[in-house]
Structures are given as C-alpha cells and as structure tokens.
Write a protein that holds these residues in place. Structure first.
Motif, PDB file in Angstrom:
ATOM      1  N   LEU A  25      -7.372   2.962   5.293  1.00  0.00           N
ATOM      2  CA  LEU A  25      -7.355   2.455   3.918  1.00  0.00           C
ATOM      3  C   LEU A  25      -6.750   3.486   2.966  1.00  0.00           C
ATOM      4  CD1 LEU A  25      -8.124  -0.082   2.412  1.00  0.00           C
ATOM      5  CD2 LEU A  25     -10.423   0.801   2.154  1.00  0.00           C
ATOM      6  N   ILE A  26      -7.153   4.732   3.124  1.00  0.00           N
ATOM      7  CA  ILE A  26      -6.592   5.807   2.291  1.00  0.00           C
ATOM      8  C   ILE A  26      -5.093   5.921   2.520  1.00  0.00           C
ATOM      9  CG2 ILE A  26      -6.522   8.325   2.002  1.00  0.00           C
ATOM     10  CD1 ILE A  26      -9.612   8.259   2.499  1.00  0.00           C
ATOM     11  N   SER A  27      -4.675   5.858   3.769  1.00  0.00           N
ATOM     12  CA  SER A  27      -3.256   5.950   4.100  1.00  0.00           C
ATOM     13  C   SER A  27      -2.453   4.828   3.451  1.00  0.00           C
ATOM     14  CB  SER A  27      -3.080   5.912   5.619  1.00  0.00           C
ATOM     15  OG  SER A  27      -1.720   5.902   5.968  1.00  0.00           O
ATOM     16  N   ALA A  28      -2.925   3.598   3.594  1.00  0.00           N
ATOM     17  CA  ALA A  28      -2.214   2.446   3.028  1.00  0.00           C
ATOM     18  C   ALA A  28      -2.183   2.516   1.505  1.00  0.00           C
ATOM     19  CB  ALA A  28      -2.861   1.143   3.492  1.00  0.00           C
ATOM     20  N   MET A  29      -3.277   2.946   0.895  1.00  0.00           N
ATOM     21  CA  MET A  29      -3.314   3.029  -0.570  1.00  0.00           C
ATOM     22  C   MET A  29      -2.369   4.122  -1.070  1.00  0.00           C
ATOM     23  SD  MET A  29      -7.342   2.253  -1.255  1.00  0.00           S
ATOM     24  CE  MET A  29      -7.209   2.215  -3.040  1.00  0.00           C
ATOM     25  N   ASN A  30      -2.321   5.252  -0.376  1.00  0.00           N
ATOM     26  CA  ASN A  30      -1.379   6.311  -0.762  1.00  0.00           C
ATOM     27  C   ASN A  30       0.058   5.836  -0.619  1.00  0.00           C
ATOM     28  OD1 ASN A  30      -3.324   8.193  -1.485  1.00  0.00           O
ATOM     29  ND2 ASN A  30      -3.396   9.123   0.541  1.00  0.00           N
ATOM     30  N   ASP A  31       0.342   5.108   0.457  1.00  0.00           N
ATOM     31  CA  ASP A  31       1.695   4.588   0.670  1.00  0.00           C
ATOM     32  C   ASP A  31       2.100   3.605  -0.426  1.00  0.00           C
ATOM     33  OD1 ASP A  31       1.892   6.114   2.960  1.00  0.00           O
ATOM     34  OD2 ASP A  31       1.660   4.420   4.352  1.00  0.00           O
ATOM     35  N   VAL A  32       1.207   2.693  -0.777  1.00  0.00           N
ATOM     36  CA  VAL A  32       1.557   1.705  -1.793  1.00  0.00           C
ATOM     37  C   VAL A  32       1.694   2.381  -3.165  1.00  0.00           C
ATOM     38  CG1 VAL A  32      -0.667   0.758  -2.621  1.00  0.00           C
ATOM     39  CG2 VAL A  32       1.286  -0.754  -2.312  1.00  0.00           C
ATOM     40  N   ASN A  33       0.887   3.405  -3.442  1.00  0.00           N
ATOM     41  CA  ASN A  33       1.031   4.151  -4.701  1.00  0.00           C
ATOM     42  C   ASN A  33       2.386   4.847  -4.771  1.00  0.00           C
ATOM     43  OD1 ASN A  33      -1.398   3.468  -5.922  1.00  0.00           O
ATOM     44  ND2 ASN A  33      -2.501   5.175  -4.998  1.00  0.00           N
ATOM     45  N   LYS A  34       2.843   5.407  -3.656  1.00  0.00           N
ATOM     46  CA  LYS A  34       4.166   6.042  -3.614  1.00  0.00           C
ATOM     47  C   LYS A  34       5.256   5.009  -3.850  1.00  0.00           C
ATOM     48  CE  LYS A  34       7.112   9.365  -1.794  1.00  0.00           C
ATOM     49  NZ  LYS A  34       8.255   9.081  -2.617  1.00  0.00           N
ATOM     50  N   MET A  35       5.100   3.828  -3.269  1.00  0.00           N
ATOM     51  CA  MET A  35       6.072   2.753  -3.490  1.00  0.00           C
ATOM     52  C   MET A  35       6.138   2.371  -4.973  1.00  0.00           C
ATOM     53  SD  MET A  35       5.120   0.216  -0.371  1.00  0.00           S
ATOM     54  CE  MET A  35       6.051   0.198   1.127  1.00  0.00           C
ATOM     55  N   VAL A  36       4.981   2.291  -5.619  1.00  0.00           N
ATOM     56  CA  VAL A  36       4.919   1.948  -7.044  1.00  0.00           C
ATOM     57  C   VAL A  36       5.657   3.006  -7.854  1.00  0.00           C
ATOM     58  CG1 VAL A  36       3.366   1.758  -9.036  1.00  0.00           C
ATOM     59  CG2 VAL A  36       2.818   0.560  -6.913  1.00  0.00           C
ATOM     60  N   GLU A  37       5.394   4.281  -7.574  1.00  0.00           N
ATOM     61  CA  GLU A  37       6.057   5.369  -8.313  1.00  0.00           C
ATOM     62  C   GLU A  37       7.565   5.352  -8.088  1.00  0.00           C
ATOM     63  OE1 GLU A  37       4.781   7.321 -10.726  1.00  0.00           O
ATOM     64  OE2 GLU A  37       3.074   5.992 -10.401  1.00  0.00           O
ATOM     65  N   ASP A  38       7.993   5.141  -6.841  1.00  0.00           N
ATOM     66  CA  ASP A  38       9.419   5.072  -6.549  1.00  0.00           C
ATOM     67  C   ASP A  38      10.070   3.897  -7.276  1.00  0.00           C
ATOM     68  OD1 ASP A  38       9.176   7.294  -4.925  1.00  0.00           O
ATOM     69  OD2 ASP A  38       9.241   6.166  -3.041  1.00  0.00           O
ATOM     70  N   ASN A  39       9.361   2.773  -7.343  1.00  0.00           N
ATOM     71  CA  ASN A  39       9.869   1.599  -8.052  1.00  0.00           C
ATOM     72  C   ASN A  39      10.020   1.898  -9.543  1.00  0.00           C
ATOM     73  OD1 ASN A  39      10.550  -1.308  -8.136  1.00  0.00           O
ATOM     74  ND2 ASN A  39       8.674  -1.456  -9.331  1.00  0.00           N
ATOM     75  N   LYS A  40       9.023   2.570 -10.115  1.00  0.00           N
ATOM     76  CA  LYS A  40       9.090   2.921 -11.542  1.00  0.00           C
ATOM     77  C   LYS A  40      10.262   3.856 -11.818  1.00  0.00           C
ATOM     78  CE  LYS A  40       4.194   2.392 -12.695  1.00  0.00           C
ATOM     79  NZ  LYS A  40       2.955   3.103 -13.074  1.00  0.00           N
ATOM     80  N   LYS A  41      10.471   4.831 -10.930  1.00  0.00           N
ATOM     81  CA  LYS A  41      11.583   5.769 -11.101  1.00  0.00           C
ATOM     82  C   LYS A  41      12.922   5.044 -11.033  1.00  0.00           C
ATOM     83  CE  LYS A  41       9.405   9.989  -9.414  1.00  0.00           C
ATOM     84  NZ  LYS A  41       9.386  10.984  -8.323  1.00  0.00           N
ATOM     85  N   SER A  42      13.077   4.140 -10.077  1.00  0.00           N
ATOM     86  CA  SER A  42      14.351   3.436  -9.954  1.00  0.00           C
ATOM     87  C   SER A  42      14.596   2.533 -11.158  1.00  0.00           C
ATOM     88  CB  SER A  42      14.440   2.656  -8.644  1.00  0.00           C
ATOM     89  OG  SER A  42      13.512   1.602  -8.606  1.00  0.00           O
ATOM     90  N   GLN A  43      13.532   1.952 -11.716  1.00  0.00           N
ATOM     91  CA  GLN A  43      13.693   1.145 -12.932  1.00  0.00           C
ATOM     92  C   GLN A  43      14.117   2.031 -14.104  1.00  0.00           C
ATOM     93  OE1 GLN A  43       9.971  -0.969 -13.484  1.00  0.00           O
ATOM     94  NE2 GLN A  43      10.846  -2.811 -12.616  1.00  0.00           N
ATOM     95  N   ALA A  44      13.516   3.206 -14.213  1.00  0.00           N
ATOM     96  CA  ALA A  44      13.860   4.127 -15.302  1.00  0.00           C
ATOM     97  C   ALA A  44      15.304   4.590 -15.176  1.00  0.00           C
ATOM     98  CB  ALA A  44      12.911   5.323 -15.310  1.00  0.00           C
ATOM     99  N   ILE A  45      15.731   4.881 -13.946  1.00  0.00           N
ATOM    100  CA  ILE A  45      17.115   5.310 -13.725  1.00  0.00           C
ATOM    101  C   ILE A  45      18.067   4.181 -14.096  1.00  0.00           C
ATOM    102  CG2 ILE A  45      18.796   5.930 -11.930  1.00  0.00           C
ATOM    103  CD1 ILE A  45      16.433   7.442 -10.549  1.00  0.00           C
TER     104      ILE A  45
END
Length: 103
Positions: free
Chosen positions: A72-92
């Motif tokens: 559960l911790i692994s999956a939650m960390n992975d999805v949080n990283k995906m969210v951050e990467d998505n936010k960065k690509s939107q900002a770029i």
C-alpha cells in the motif's frame, strides 16, 4: 534597463497566468492516474489534484498485514510521484515549454 517595459501589460499577463493556473487545477481533477504494487494485488487511483479516488486490495492480502502495508505504501508513493510529474508537465506546458524545474 527597463526601457520599453509596459507594466500595465505585465499585470494583465500575470492575471492571465493565474487564470490559466486555476483552469489547469480544475482540469487536473479530471485526470486519473493509477499505480499498482505487488503485481496488481494493490491498485491506487488518484486524480491529477492528488486526491485518492479509488483503492483496490486483493483479498489474498487481508490475512497478511505486513505485506498489505508495504504494498500500500509503495502504490501510494508511486501514485503521488505520478501526480507530481503530471503537475510539472502541465506547468511546463503553461510556460510554453520552458522548464523551471531543471530536468
């Protein structure tokens, strides 16, 4: 040094950028990101705003608390990283391709 700089236009540009940022935040809620752990035994879905919207746990993990916690911790960390990467690509994208994040 600041010759030709129109401060009136700067204010309008900042306002437009803020409006665009608000629009992107609303659009982010429609983005769905999924992370899996343990070969799919755990699946966590989040929207682009980082809100967890769904969680699936395979029945076989219900008797193994330690494995459940780790996956559960692994999956939650992975999805949080995906969210951050998505936010960065939107900002770029909003900044016309300039990357203020350095990579």
């Amino acid at each position: 040094m600041f010759e030709g700089l129109d401060l009136g236009n700067m204010g309008k540009m900042m306002e437009q950028m803020q409006d665009k940022a608000k629009e992107l935040q609303e659009q982010a809620k429609n983005v769905e990101l999924t992370a899996k752990a343990g070969g799919g035994l755990i699946e966590v879905k989040a929207n682009g705003a980082g809100e967890i919207i769904d969680l699936n746990i395979d029945e076989s993990l219900m008797e193994d608390k330690e494995s459940l916690q780790i996956l559960l911790i692994s999956a939650m960390n992975d999805v949080n990283k995906m969210v951050e990467d998505n936010k960065k690509s939107q900002a770029i994208g909003m900044m016309g391709g300039m990357n203020p994040f350095g990579s």
